[in-house]
Design an enzyme around this catalytic site. Structure first.
Site, PDB file in Angstrom:
ATOM      1  N   HIS A  61      35.276  68.358 -54.012  1.00 23.10           N
ATOM      2  CA  HIS A  61      35.252  69.534 -54.423  1.00 23.10           C
ATOM      3  C   HIS A  61      35.068  68.650 -56.486  1.00 23.10           C
ATOM      4  O   HIS A  61      36.261  67.435 -56.245  1.00 23.10           O
ATOM      5  CB  HIS A  61      36.401  70.806 -54.668  1.00 23.10           C
ATOM      6  CG  HIS A  61      36.175  71.127 -52.920  1.00 23.10           C
ATOM      7  ND1 HIS A  61      36.241  72.189 -53.134  1.00 23.10           N
ATOM      8  CD2 HIS A  61      37.532  70.741 -52.515  1.00 23.10           C
ATOM      9  CE1 HIS A  61      36.160  72.545 -51.659  1.00 23.10           C
ATOM     10  NE2 HIS A  61      37.334  71.159 -51.246  1.00 23.10           N
ATOM     11  N   HIS A 178      34.508  75.461 -42.304  1.00 21.71           N
ATOM     12  CA  HIS A 178      35.495  75.789 -42.633  1.00 21.71           C
ATOM     13  C   HIS A 178      37.099  76.582 -41.394  1.00 21.71           C
ATOM     14  O   HIS A 178      36.673  77.533 -41.885  1.00 21.71           O
ATOM     15  CB  HIS A 178      36.048  76.140 -44.081  1.00 21.71           C
ATOM     16  CG  HIS A 178      37.773  75.960 -44.637  1.00 21.71           C
ATOM     17  ND1 HIS A 178      38.602  75.482 -45.124  1.00 21.71           N
ATOM     18  CD2 HIS A 178      38.942  77.027 -43.799  1.00 21.71           C
ATOM     19  CE1 HIS A 178      39.711  76.273 -45.222  1.00 21.71           C
ATOM     20  NE2 HIS A 178      40.252  76.935 -44.576  1.00 21.71           N
ATOM     21  N   ASP A 303      38.572  65.491 -48.830  1.00 23.78           N
ATOM     22  CA  ASP A 303      38.286  66.780 -49.391  1.00 23.78           C
ATOM     23  C   ASP A 303      39.330  66.681 -50.217  1.00 23.78           C
ATOM     24  O   ASP A 303      40.426  67.341 -50.542  1.00 23.78           O
ATOM     25  CB  ASP A 303      39.308  67.619 -48.151  1.00 23.78           C
ATOM     26  CG  ASP A 303      39.884  68.674 -48.688  1.00 23.78           C
ATOM     27  OD1 ASP A 303      39.087  69.405 -49.449  1.00 23.78           O
ATOM     28  OD2 ASP A 303      40.167  69.698 -47.743  1.00 23.78           O
TER      29      ASP A 303
HETATM   30 ZN   LIG Z   1      38.441  73.810 -46.564  1.00 26.95          ZN
END
Ligand SMILES: [Zn+2]
Length: 421
Positions: A61, A178, A303
């Site tokens: 991210h 997810h 992640d």
């Molecule tokens: Zn996730």
């Protein structure tokens, strides 16, 4: 010209593992062999280091657009370069959500201007990731998106997942999920078990993940589309993937360094231990280690989920999920997998290179003529991770101050050194 001298070259694609020099010219690998000399080349001494194809992080991210207080494309990709990654895939849960080609293009333009590493964006599966209507998937793929997902949450229903997969199959685009049954996970802040009870924190059971993985595998079987399970944390999920592979389905999965390192018993009343999926039980973590060793797991992904201290330094219940991850990934993989004799160095490199590359439809090789994207790391050098030294804008990691044996030494993208320790 750049000449990498004296390194141990490991390339899973050609199963190479030998001491060699690597000569780079005009952004490409010009020559690999013993005792190369090139008078005018800049020499990078890689003695006692591994020279590998560029590491790819297929799940991170970067928070831009919309979350620039926590991370930007610039700060995040600098952190990625420092972690040894030559390419990263930012998830679409930005503000606005990357659910159309103009957002995809804006991310790519920004990255082209300031990112030291390749940025391969992942688009949203549904509009605003709301789980109602399909997003502009084909247009995003044309703009450069390498997969779709509603990460941050699961694709809302089996029916929508089927639509997304029917759409993506002819495009040969992977659908990343997810996995979480929202009704079972609701309100949970860590993994449900004796330790969550002891801490008095509401738990989410491992089944919240594995139930959704089971659903996804069945829809993948129904549609024939490519399914990739993000940040897998439970033994039951791994079993679903193992069975799917046996059935010949196109199902892959990734595991994060924090999930193969920490367990629920490590969780303290400190939001740096709060992530989703939560840290698993010891049995589940051991199953992940087995999956990494036996080939069931296809990739290691960080992640990397930065959160500004203002949002993370609050009560555990109220803090957002997620920790940073670029800069500790190689060191944790060495510590938990290689030094612990669970996998070979070749397998570790595979999990960071050809594993994710295959899923994303990219090439990964250290070959004459190939683009010079190269990760150089040490397996022995002692160092301590200090978040204050990070170019990233957030500090939310449980690994601050941790001592490591081995880590990134240099990152080369398109023949250019973008990080050097
Ligand atoms: Zn996730």
């Amino acid at each position: 010209m750049l000449l990498i001298k004296n390194g141990r070259v490991i390339d899973p694609t050609s199963k190479t593992d030998s001491h060699a020099d690597v000569l780079i010219d005009k952004g490409k690998i010009a020559k690999i062999g013993a005792g190369i000399s090139a008078g005018d080349a800049v020499v990078l001494d890689a003695a006692n280091c591994i020279v590998a194809p560029g590491f790819i992080d297929m799940h991170c991210h970067l928070r831009e657009p919309g979350g620039e207080i926590s991370e930007t494309i610039q700060s995040g990709t600098q952190s990625a370069a420092r972690g040894g990654f030559t390419a990263v895939c930012p998830m679409p849960n930005t503000h606005p959500v990357n659910d159309n080609a103009s957002v995809t293009r804006a991310i790519l333009e920004r990255a082209a201007a300031i990112s030291p590493v390749h940025v391969w964006p992942i688009g949203a599966a549904s509009k605003e990731s709301k789980g109602e209507q399909l997003s502009e998937i084909a247009a995003m793929q044309q703009a450069g998106a390498v997969a779709v997902t509603d990460d941050g949450k699961p694709i809302a229903s089996a029916r929508l997942l089927r639509q997304v997969m029917d759409y993506c199959r002819p495009l040969n685009l992977p659908v990343i999920d997810h996995c979480e049954d929202s009704s079972l996970a609701a309100g949970g802040v860590m993994r449900e078990g004796p330790h969550s009870i002891r801490l008095g924190l509401k738990g989410m059971p491992a089944a919240a993940e594995s139930i959704c993985v089971g659903r996804d595998v069945e829809v993948a079987s129904l549609t024939g589309a490519r399914l990739h399970i993000a940040h897998m944390s439970a033994r039951g999920s791994l079993e679903h993937v193992r069975n799917a592979k046996r059935r010949g389905l196109s199902v892959t999965c990734e595991v994060t360094p924090h999930h193969f390192t920490l367990i629920d018993e490590d969780v303290r009343y400190d939001s740096h231990f709060k992530m989703n999926p939560p840290l698993a039980s010891r049995e589940d973590r051991d199953a992940l280690l087995e999956g990494l060793a036996d080939g069931t797991v296809d990739a290691i992904a960080t992640d990397h989920a930065p959160h500004h201290p203002a949002s993370k330094d609050v009560e555990f219940d109220r803090a957002p999920f997620g920790i940073t991850g670029f800069e500790t990934a190689i060191a944790l993989a060495l510590e938990q997998l290689v030094h612990a004799n669970r996998i070979s160095l070749m397998r570790m490199v595979e999990l960071f290179t050809i594993g994710p590359a295959k899923i994303l439809g990219k090439e990964s090789k250290l070959h004459t003529g190939a683009p010079a994207d190269i990760t150089i790391f040490s397996t022995e050098r002692d160092w301590t991770y200090h978040t204050v030294e990070s170019p990233g804008l957030s500090r939310n990691t449980p690994f601050d101050g941790r001592k490591f044996r081995g880590g990134p030494v240099a990152t080369i993208v398109g023949g250019k050194i973008v990080y050097r320790n």
